[in-house]
Write an enzyme that holds these catalytic residues in place. Structure first.
Site, short mmCIF file in Angstrom:
data_model
loop_
_atom_site.label_atom_id
_atom_site.label_comp_id
_atom_site.label_asym_id
_atom_site.label_seq_id
_atom_site.Cartn_x
_atom_site.Cartn_y
_atom_site.Cartn_z
N ALA A 48 -3.75 -3.55 8.97
CA ALA A 48 -4.77 -2.97 8.11
C ALA A 48 -5.83 -4.04 7.84
CB ALA A 48 -4.16 -2.49 6.80
N THR A 49 -7.04 -3.62 7.59
CA THR A 49 -8.10 -4.61 7.49
C THR A 49 -8.76 -4.66 6.12
OG1 THR A 49 -9.50 -3.03 8.69
CG2 THR A 49 -8.56 -4.82 9.95
#
Length: 276
Positions: A48-49
């Site tokens: 996830a960013t």
């Protein structure tokens, strides 16, 4: 008379920490105790960013883009990265997605367990400290590339203001002022908010500024997903005030995102900051 269906340990008075109880009774269920092959493992799982949070008078906003990546591949286009921790706080995830989601679930249970045992909720600092302990317990996996670096925010009912906490992979806890971002696009998101943020923003203006920041992050960071107009996939946005937390409906987020994108058609680099 004790309940024969439950082991004695479940009925014995003890710690108000669910994760500590779990480490004593069933340590193999903790995410940090999972066995992984030796060597770097970070490229084996989706990541996830970008998560962004900002305070406004009376509360705090947190939002996350929807993209998960695995190397140079888009692993998922509609992942959710921002979750309610309890009534007055939220946590956003960056790093190894699967472990991060498990850590969030454990954190949610930790806060609920404390409230049931103690009859009151943890303070904002107490919640931040509990999350730091969960991150610290994951250090072994982080050293193998499976790191989890969340962003935590909420409304402090004692101080009557929104607060934001960031972390490092060792569990170090840092309180942030006004706004903060984590993840691969965080550098660009924070750069955008330096120009757009004001202390007198309304809740909707704060959401708009954050969506502008996520747009800029997606513009420069391939791992951050911008608003997907074709699939109508937009960032997840949570707003927390003295009344509690609520997720912005997708229709409201879409309306703001459409305005942002429409303005970018005229000025691709985004709105300019005031010079006075």
């Amino acid at each position: 008379m004790s309940d024969p269906r439950l082991p004695a340990a479940y009925l014995r008075p003890g710690t108000s920490s669910f994760s500590e109880f779990l480490s004593q009774q069933a340590p193999d269920l903790l995410p940090s105790r999972r066995a992984v092959p030796p060597g770097p493992a970070g490229d084996l799982a989706p990541h996830a960013t970008t998560i962004v949070a900002a305070t406004f008078p009376g509360g705090v906003v947190m939002a996350g883009d929807r993209r998960a990546t695995m190397g140079n591949i888009i692993a998922q286009r509609d992942i959710e990265k921002v979750f309610p921790a309890d009534e007055f706080s939220v946590v956003g995830i960056a790093g190894t997605a699967g472990l991060a989601v498990e850590m969030v679930r454990l954190f949610q249970t930790e806060l609920e367990h404390y409230e049931k045992i103690e009859g009151t909720t943890l303070s904002m600092d107490g919640k931040a400290n509990r999350l730091a302990a969960l991150i610290r317990a994951n250090l072994g996996l982080a050293m193998q590339g499976l790191s989890v670096v969340p962003l935590f925010a909420g409304f402090d009912t004692a101080a009557h203001q929104g607060r934001i906490f960031s972390y490092d992979v060792t569990g170090g806890r840092y309180e942030e002022t006004a706004f903060h971002s984590v993840g691969s696009g965080s550098l660009f998101a924070r750069g955008a908010l330096k120009k757009l943020y004001r202390e007198d923003l309304t809740a909707e203006q704060c959401v708009t500024a954050i969506l502008q920041a996520l747009y800029d992050a997606a513009d420069d960071d391939s791992a951050t997903g911008g608003p997907d107009l074709t699939r109508r996939i937009f960032p997840v946005v949570h707003v927390i005030t003295a009344e509690g937390g609520r997720r912005f409906p997708d229709s409201e987020v879409a309306e703001i995102a459409d305005r942002v994108i429409g303005a970018r058609m005229q000025r691709p680099d985004g709105p300019a900051a005031a010079l006075t």
